[in-house]
Design an enzyme around this catalytic site. Structure first.
Site, PDB file in Angstrom:
ATOM      1  N   PRO A  78       1.437 -23.332 -39.932  1.00 63.89           N
ATOM      2  CA  PRO A  78       0.065 -23.433 -39.457  1.00 63.89           C
ATOM      3  C   PRO A  78      -0.181 -22.558 -38.227  1.00 63.89           C
ATOM      4  CG  PRO A  78       0.899 -25.598 -39.993  1.00 63.89           C
ATOM      5  CD  PRO A  78       2.064 -24.642 -40.108  1.00 63.89           C
ATOM      6  N   CYS A  79      -1.339 -21.922 -38.225  1.00 57.95           N
ATOM      7  CA  CYS A  79      -1.610 -20.900 -37.212  1.00 57.95           C
ATOM      8  C   CYS A  79      -2.540 -21.353 -36.096  1.00 57.95           C
ATOM      9  CB  CYS A  79      -2.194 -19.666 -37.882  1.00 57.95           C
ATOM     10  SG  CYS A  79      -3.815 -19.977 -38.637  1.00 57.95           S
ATOM     11  N   GLN A  80      -3.003 -22.596 -36.104  1.00 58.05           N
ATOM     12  CA  GLN A  80      -3.986 -23.022 -35.110  1.00 58.05           C
ATOM     13  C   GLN A  80      -3.513 -22.768 -33.678  1.00 58.05           C
ATOM     14  OE1 GLN A  80      -2.967 -24.778 -37.728  1.00 58.05           O
ATOM     15  NE2 GLN A  80      -4.622 -25.934 -38.652  1.00 58.05           N
TER      16      GLN A  80
END
Length: 190
Positions: A78-80
């Site tokens: 996940p890139c958040q």
């Protein structure tokens, strides 16, 4: 061409898997936490022999010991916490309070367990210039991530990274992505 096997971590609905399948790779283990994305992945495949493990943290030695000859482990955590928008833009959350920031370490652990011939880490462009705090140094996020890969896997793998524009490869979108590739040092390559 012989079919090659791969493990897809943080698989989403299977976009990366689809490209790999078109290149004669076969998924053998898929991990995706989001139920809707996982259901979409499954619905688009008739493969009954794929092992699905919804939480990457549940992939332990006993579950991957039969994959000692795997060709590829791939994933896009996940890139958040790495993206140039949202939380990283405001820096309102401490990195320690964002557990998704550490999921790439799960990928490192699985690569260490399986020892695939190749691994592929994919993420957003923002990881390259991101900083953990507003006063941090530009690029500190990627330097930290790359160092962890290098420290844990550098004895066994040649590591390289590059920013790739999908549109340069026939994908109809302007979506630059970071790709880090590790080639096992036992491989003979040019």
């Amino acid at each position: 061409m012989d079919e090659k096997s791969f493990i897809d971590l943080f698989a989403g609905c299977g976009g990366l898997s689809l490209g790999l399948e078109q290149a004669d790779f076969k998924p053998v283990l898929v991990s995706e936490l989001n139920k809707s994305a996982r259901d979409t992945y499954k619905k688009n495949r008739n493969e009954e022999d794929i092992i699905y493990i919804h939480d990457v943290k549940d992939i332990k030695q006993e579950k991957v010991k039969k994959f000692k000859n795997i060709d590829l482990v791939c994933g896009g955590p996940p890139c958040q916490g790495f993206s140039g928008i949202g939380i990283r833009r405001t820096h309102k959350a401490e990195k320690e309070n964002m557990p998704k920031n550490r999921l790439y370490k799960e990928m490192i652990s699985i690569i260490s367990l399986v020892q695939p011939k190749i691994f592929l880490f994919e993420n957003v462009r923002g990881i390259l210039n991101g900083r953990w705090t507003s006063s941090g140094k530009k690029g500190e996020i990627f330097r930290s991530v790359f160092k962890d890969f290098q420290d844990e896997l550098g004895d066994s793998y040649h590591l390289r990274w590059e920013l790739v524009k999908s549109s340069s490869y026939g994908i109809p979108q302007n979506r630059p992505r970071l790709f880090m590739v590790g080639l096992h040092k036992s491989l003979k390559y040019c």
